[in-house]
Design a protein around this motif. Structure first.
Motif, PDB file in Angstrom:
ATOM      1  N   ASN A 194       0.819  -1.212   0.000  1.00 49.90           N
ATOM      2  CA  ASN A 194       0.000   0.000   0.000  1.00 49.90           C
ATOM      3  C   ASN A 194       0.854   1.264   0.000  1.00 49.90           C
ATOM      4  OD1 ASN A 194      -2.254  -1.598   0.060  1.00 49.90           O
ATOM      5  ND2 ASN A 194      -2.798  -1.164   2.186  1.00 49.90           N
ATOM      6  N   GLY A 195       1.872   1.293   0.851  1.00 49.22           N
ATOM      7  CA  GLY A 195       2.696   2.489   0.981  1.00 49.22           C
ATOM      8  C   GLY A 195       3.462   2.847  -0.276  1.00 49.22           C
ATOM      9  N   ASP A 196       3.728   1.856  -1.127  1.00 53.74           N
ATOM     10  CA  ASP A 196       4.465   2.128  -2.364  1.00 53.74           C
ATOM     11  C   ASP A 196       3.684   3.039  -3.305  1.00 53.74           C
ATOM     12  OD1 ASP A 196       6.480   0.503  -1.433  1.00 53.74           O
ATOM     13  OD2 ASP A 196       5.830  -1.264  -2.558  1.00 53.74           O
ATOM     14  N   LEU A 197       2.364   3.098  -3.139  1.00 53.21           N
ATOM     15  CA  LEU A 197       1.546   3.958  -4.001  1.00 53.21           C
ATOM     16  C   LEU A 197       1.839   5.437  -3.779  1.00 53.21           C
ATOM     17  CD1 LEU A 197      -1.925   2.151  -3.786  1.00 53.21           C
ATOM     18  CD2 LEU A 197      -0.280   2.081  -5.674  1.00 53.21           C
ATOM     19  N   LEU A 198       2.550   5.757  -2.696  1.00 55.63           N
ATOM     20  CA  LEU A 198       2.927   7.149  -2.429  1.00 55.63           C
ATOM     21  C   LEU A 198       4.132   7.583  -3.256  1.00 55.63           C
ATOM     22  CD1 LEU A 198       2.505   7.070   1.450  1.00 55.63           C
ATOM     23  CD2 LEU A 198       1.017   8.253  -0.180  1.00 55.63           C
ATOM     24  N   ALA A 199       4.764   6.651  -3.968  1.00 57.41           N
ATOM     25  CA  ALA A 199       5.920   6.986  -4.800  1.00 57.41           C
ATOM     26  C   ALA A 199       5.510   7.924  -5.930  1.00 57.41           C
ATOM     27  CB  ALA A 199       6.542   5.715  -5.369  1.00 57.41           C
ATOM     28  N   ASP A 200       6.453   8.744  -6.371  1.00 55.19           N
ATOM     29  CA  ASP A 200       6.167   9.758  -7.391  1.00 55.19           C
ATOM     30  C   ASP A 200       5.576   9.161  -8.663  1.00 55.19           C
ATOM     31  OD1 ASP A 200       7.085  11.700  -5.700  1.00 55.19           O
ATOM     32  OD2 ASP A 200       9.064  11.883  -6.636  1.00 55.19           O
ATOM     33  N   LYS A 229      -8.990  13.036   0.531  1.00 58.33           N
ATOM     34  CA  LYS A 229      -7.583  12.907   0.138  1.00 58.33           C
ATOM     35  C   LYS A 229      -6.711  12.677   1.361  1.00 58.33           C
ATOM     36  CE  LYS A 229      -3.714  15.403  -1.958  1.00 58.33           C
ATOM     37  NZ  LYS A 229      -3.277  16.660  -2.628  1.00 58.33           N
ATOM     38  N   GLN A 230      -6.906  13.474   2.395  1.00 60.64           N
ATOM     39  CA  GLN A 230      -6.117  13.327   3.619  1.00 60.64           C
ATOM     40  C   GLN A 230      -6.345  11.955   4.249  1.00 60.64           C
ATOM     41  OE1 GLN A 230      -6.860  16.365   6.562  1.00 60.64           O
ATOM     42  NE2 GLN A 230      -5.870  15.198   8.201  1.00 60.64           N
ATOM     43  N   ILE A 231      -7.601  11.502   4.254  1.00 60.50           N
ATOM     44  CA  ILE A 231      -7.929  10.200   4.845  1.00 60.50           C
ATOM     45  C   ILE A 231      -7.204   9.078   4.103  1.00 60.50           C
ATOM     46  CG2 ILE A 231      -9.791   8.543   5.223  1.00 60.50           C
ATOM     47  CD1 ILE A 231     -11.672  10.974   5.571  1.00 60.50           C
ATOM     48  N   ILE A 232      -7.232   9.127   2.767  1.00 65.31           N
ATOM     49  CA  ILE A 232      -6.594   8.070   1.974  1.00 65.31           C
ATOM     50  C   ILE A 232      -5.085   8.076   2.177  1.00 65.31           C
ATOM     51  CG2 ILE A 232      -6.090   7.317  -0.389  1.00 65.31           C
ATOM     52  CD1 ILE A 232      -8.948   8.060  -1.131  1.00 65.31           C
ATOM     53  N   PHE A 233      -4.479   9.253   2.228  1.00 67.34           N
ATOM     54  CA  PHE A 233      -3.033   9.317   2.464  1.00 67.34           C
ATOM     55  C   PHE A 233      -2.689   8.782   3.854  1.00 67.34           C
ATOM     56  CE2 PHE A 233      -2.688  11.471  -1.431  1.00 67.34           C
ATOM     57  CZ  PHE A 233      -1.342  11.616  -1.749  1.00 67.34           C
ATOM     58  N   GLU A 234      -3.527   9.057   4.838  1.00 60.00           N
ATOM     59  CA  GLU A 234      -3.284   8.533   6.184  1.00 60.00           C
ATOM     60  C   GLU A 234      -3.378   7.012   6.202  1.00 60.00           C
ATOM     61  OE1 GLU A 234      -6.119  10.551   8.608  1.00 60.00           O
ATOM     62  OE2 GLU A 234      -4.926  12.397   8.763  1.00 60.00           O
ATOM     63  N   VAL A 235      -4.350   6.459   5.467  1.00 62.59           N
ATOM     64  CA  VAL A 235      -4.477   5.001   5.387  1.00 62.59           C
ATOM     65  C   VAL A 235      -3.246   4.400   4.714  1.00 62.59           C
ATOM     66  CG1 VAL A 235      -5.784   3.107   4.348  1.00 62.59           C
ATOM     67  CG2 VAL A 235      -6.997   5.008   5.425  1.00 62.59           C
ATOM     68  N   LEU A 236      -2.784   5.030   3.639  1.00 61.71           N
ATOM     69  CA  LEU A 236      -1.594   4.532   2.942  1.00 61.71           C
ATOM     70  C   LEU A 236      -0.373   4.544   3.855  1.00 61.71           C
ATOM     71  CD1 LEU A 236      -2.047   6.223  -0.557  1.00 61.71           C
ATOM     72  CD2 LEU A 236      -2.168   3.781  -0.053  1.00 61.71           C
TER      73      LEU A 236
END
Length: 420
Positions: A194-200, A229-236
């Motif tokens: 999941n966290g990899d989706l934060l990559a550029d 948006k904030q909620i999804i980033f927090e989940v990631l």
């Protein structure tokens, strides 16, 4: 007695926590010989083994309260297996991801006896009798029918699961749906945590989907729209090291929850006439990567002659004006030749003069998957059966009807069922 149908990660976590709180519970299982008396739960700090009772599906005593923890593709089969143990007083708590499960549950118990649970605890299954409790969360339980708090809520609240009653469970489920519909299929497509989706490299698509879902939530006047948006980033960030359940399912060749998550969302967006172009592309890309009936489609294609196999499996093309369905005007449905999924009907068929069967619309938007095709020095859009991934043809934006679309399909990719 609380019965738990489904001994996966969440079912086992629920059983451990209820047993720890001295609440009577039992697993409903198919075969006693496949289960042991001892069940192990691991946390970061400790490991504990507990004895949890079991009852076989084939038993005949009536079940009063069932926490249904199977995944959504197995929901109907699971409830059907205990139908003989349900009556008009039996109550169900549905723990599935996605929405729309009440349509299945209503076939087995009265609508007023159906409750929904939204779980954010993290757990994964190590073996048939062992789980790891990976992260504390909460469970919200509620009803779509404005039912009062049920008598059994106190039992769940006594377990250390942070259980609360929700008077707005539909909003809670919608929020989770809009989160999961972005994270789960994207991580499955890219085969990443999941966290990899934060990559550029993933940001443009991630943000496009989040923005589209936020706009839809705003159009529905949902109170979390501006913070989605904030909620999804927090989940990631919170689940950065997790391989989500949809990715695990495709890696294990198991049916996914794509229909109850993204499928339900797309149906909802369609009913509200919302432009969901990014969500439709996500649906298409997921089914190109993981067509659910691929194995069946390939097996049937192996019975075809060389030409039909080449067309359906290797994106071949039949010669124009030679196909069975080019000049075909009977009333009925056109099916995928490989998996029998309905793709088009006679109402959308027209004579384009191109030499191949032409349609101005699919039977529904979920039936077709789309892929860029740059072969033969051209840039076209290939169309495939979304269920098995077989090649159908191409789609063009030069259609003469009001849709402006022309699906150009090989006859070899189709079967036909006549309607009398």
């Amino acid at each position: 007695m609380i019965s738990i149908l489904g001994a996966g990660a969440i079912g086992q976590l629920l059983a451990h926590k209820l047993t720890e709180a001295s609440i009577d519970c039992q697993f409903i299982i198919r075969d006693q010989s496949n289960y042991e008396d001892k069940w192990l739960i691991n946390t970061l700090d400790s490991s504990e083994t507990r004895s949890i009772a079991t009852s076989q599906v084939s038993d005949t005593d009536t079940l009063s309260l069932i926490a249904v923890c199977v995944k959504s593709p197995q929901l109907h089969e699971a409830l059907a297996s205990i139908k003989h143990r349900l009556d008009d007083n039996s109550q169900l708590i549905l723990f599935q991801n996605g929405m729309g499960h009440e349509l299945i549950a209503q076939q087995f118990v009265p609508e007023t006896n159906i409750f929904f649970a939204s779980n954010t605890h993290g757990a994964f299954k190590n073996s048939a009798h062992s789980i790891t409790y990976a992260g504390k969360g909460s469970v919200q339980i509620g009803s779509l029918n404005s039912s009062p708090k049920p008598y059994w809520l106190a039992d769940f609240k006594s377990a250390s699961l942070n259980v609360e009653w929700s008077n707005s469970i539909e909003t809670t489920l919608l929020k989770k749906l809009l989160i999961n519909s972005v994270i789960n299929p994207l991580a499955a497509i890219y085969q990443c945590k999941n966290g990899d989706l934060l990559a550029d490299k993933y940001q443009p698509r991630l943000l496009a989907l989040i923005n589209e879902n936020s706009q839809f939530a705003k159009s529905m006047q949902l109170d979390f729209a501006t913070s989605l948006k904030q909620i999804i980033f927090e989940v990631l960030e919170k689940t950065a090291d997790n391989y989500n359940s949809m990715l695990q399912d495709v890696q294990n060749n198991q049916p996914t929850e794509i229909n109850s998550i993204n499928g339900y969302l797309l149906d909802l967006m369609t009913r509200h006439e919302f432009n969901a172009s990014h969500n439709w592309r996500l649906w298409s890309d997921f089914h190109i990567s993981y067509p659910p009936l691929k194995t069946q489609g390939i097996a049937k294609a192996k019975t075809f002659d060389q030409l039909q196999y080449s067309i359906t499996q290797n994106a071949g093309t039949e010669r124009p004006f030679t196909g069975t369905y080019n000049q075909h005007h009977d009333t009925g449905d056109y099916l995928c030749a490989c998996c029998d999924s309905v793709l088009f009907d006679d109402k959308g068929k027209f004579d384009s003069g191109c030499g191949w069967p032409s349609f101005d619309k699919a039977i529904n938007n979920k039936a077709i998957a789309y892929r860029d095709d740059i072969s033969h020095g051209m840039h076209r859009t290939e169309i495939l059966c979304a269920q098995c991934g077989s090649h159908l043809g191409h789609v063009f934006d030069d259609g003469p009807t009001e849709t402006g679309v022309r699906y150009c399909v090989n006859s070899a990719s189709l079967d036909f069922i006549r309607q009398e």
